[in-house]
Motif scaffolding. Structure first.
Motif, PDB file in Angstrom:
ATOM      1  N   LYS A 186       3.106  19.625 -58.363  1.00 22.99           N
ATOM      2  CA  LYS A 186       3.711  19.642 -57.023  1.00 22.99           C
ATOM      3  C   LYS A 186       2.628  19.572 -55.945  1.00 22.99           C
ATOM      4  N   GLU A 233      -5.828  17.854 -53.305  1.00 26.12           N
ATOM      5  CA  GLU A 233      -5.110  18.223 -52.080  1.00 26.12           C
ATOM      6  C   GLU A 233      -5.712  19.482 -51.458  1.00 26.12           C
ATOM      7  N   LYS A 261      -5.207  15.876 -48.080  1.00 24.99           N
ATOM      8  CA  LYS A 261      -3.801  15.693 -47.735  1.00 24.99           C
ATOM      9  C   LYS A 261      -3.265  16.962 -47.107  1.00 24.99           C
ATOM     10  N   ARG A 274       0.333  18.881 -45.914  1.00 21.34           N
ATOM     11  CA  ARG A 274       1.785  18.903 -45.993  1.00 21.34           C
ATOM     12  C   ARG A 274       2.366  19.597 -44.770  1.00 21.34           C
ATOM     13  N   SER A 275       3.628  19.338 -44.514  1.00 21.68           N
ATOM     14  CA  SER A 275       4.318  20.049 -43.452  1.00 21.68           C
ATOM     15  C   SER A 275       4.635  21.460 -43.929  1.00 21.68           C
ATOM     16  N   ASP A 276       4.904  22.364 -42.978  1.00 21.47           N
ATOM     17  CA  ASP A 276       5.275  23.728 -43.347  1.00 21.47           C
ATOM     18  C   ASP A 276       6.541  23.728 -44.197  1.00 21.47           C
ATOM     19  N   GLU A 277       7.463  22.812 -43.900  1.00 22.08           N
ATOM     20  CA  GLU A 277       8.722  22.748 -44.646  1.00 22.08           C
ATOM     21  C   GLU A 277       8.469  22.365 -46.106  1.00 22.08           C
ATOM     22  N   GLU A 278       7.575  21.402 -46.331  1.00 22.66           N
ATOM     23  CA  GLU A 278       7.257  20.992 -47.702  1.00 22.66           C
ATOM     24  C   GLU A 278       6.590  22.125 -48.467  1.00 22.66           C
ATOM     25  N   CYS A 279       5.663  22.782 -47.815  1.00 25.37           N
ATOM     26  CA  CYS A 279       4.952  23.888 -48.457  1.00 25.37           C
ATOM     27  C   CYS A 279       5.913  25.008 -48.820  1.00 25.37           C
ATOM     28  N   GLU A 286       9.133  24.747 -49.408  1.00 27.37           N
ATOM     29  CA  GLU A 286      10.004  24.297 -50.500  1.00 27.37           C
ATOM     30  C   GLU A 286       9.305  24.422 -51.853  1.00 27.37           C
ATOM     31  N   ILE A 287       8.015  24.071 -51.889  1.00 23.03           N
ATOM     32  CA  ILE A 287       7.267  24.144 -53.144  1.00 23.03           C
ATOM     33  C   ILE A 287       7.088  25.589 -53.600  1.00 23.03           C
TER      34      ILE A 287
END
Length: 236
Positions: free
Chosen positions: A19, A24, A219, A221-226, A228-229
């Motif tokens: 993920k 990254e 890379k 990521r957005s806070d939302e992606e982080c 979710e992971i």
């Protein structure tokens, strides 16, 4: 479980499963927000992950998911092959029937993972299969040595298993064949197959041969992606 342990396990699973990508950059502040904790336990988790071989901490630059080079993978896989061959030899001398029983349990888990199409379940069962060989040897020092590279190699196998090609089918077939060789007491053939099974990773991954810092992707990521992971339930 402490905050540091929770952060470490969530990050470990995210890295091993793919993920978070190799190279990254991991933001201490962003991860702390996603996990609803201060930066201190996240910083401590980074140190633990570094000791597991899953991240690289670069002073004044940040923390990055490790990107093994081809030389890294060859060294780790050959180290693992030496340990597992020794463990298999000892386990076969102690109780081959008990070893077959343990391997059957892992194979059943692999078959279930294939049936439901969940590569992360297969990866876990794969690890359980090889861990059984180490445990049946009855030498805790072999298992401790194995842990030095276990997480990094699990991450590499996970990326093979989730990619294209026939890695799943070949891997599963070799696990069954190894179990059958042990059952038939064809021990030399079993050891040869085990070594080939482990070292195949050297021919299956396209990896750079450069310095680790040159492989950092940076890379973000957005806070939302982080969130979710990292908010996904931990696997049992």
């Amino acid at each position: 479980m402490s905050l540091t342990q929770d952060a470490c396990e969530r990050l470990r699973e995210a890295i091993v499963s793919g993920k978070f990508e190799f190279g990254e950059r991991l933001s201490e502040e962003q991860i702390a927000r996603a996990l609803g904790m201060s930066k201190a336990p996240v910083r401590a988790a980074f140190m633990d992950l570094r000791d597991m071989g899953l991240v690289t901490i670069v002073p004044q630059a940040g923390t990055y998911v490790v990107t093994p080079s081809r030389q890294d993978v060859e060294a780790m896989s050959r180290f693992r092959a030496m340990l597992e061959r020794e463990a298999l030899e000892t386990a076969l001398a102690r109780d081959p029937d008990a070893l077959v029983h343990r391997l059957n349990g892992a194979i059943s888990q692999m078959q279930h993972a294939i049936d439901v199409g969940e590569w992360w379940l297969y990866s876990r069962a794969d690890s359980a299969y090889h861990r059984a060989i180490l445990q049946m040897a009855g030498n805790r020092y072999l298992e401790k040595a194995y842990d030095l590279t276990a997480n990094a190699l699990e991450a590499l196998r996970a990326r093979l298993q989730s990619g294209e090609g026939n890695f799943w089918s070949r891997s599963f077939a070799e696990h069954i064949e190894l179990r059958d060789l042990v059952s038939r007491r064809e021990f030399e053939a079993a050891q040869a197959l085990l070594q080939e099974h482990i070292l195949i990773i050297n021919r299956s991954l396209s990896l750079p041969e450069t310095d680790p810092q040159a492989r950092q992707k940076g890379k973000r990521r957005s806070d939302e992606e982080c969130l979710e992971i990292l908010s996904a339930p931990l696997a049992p």
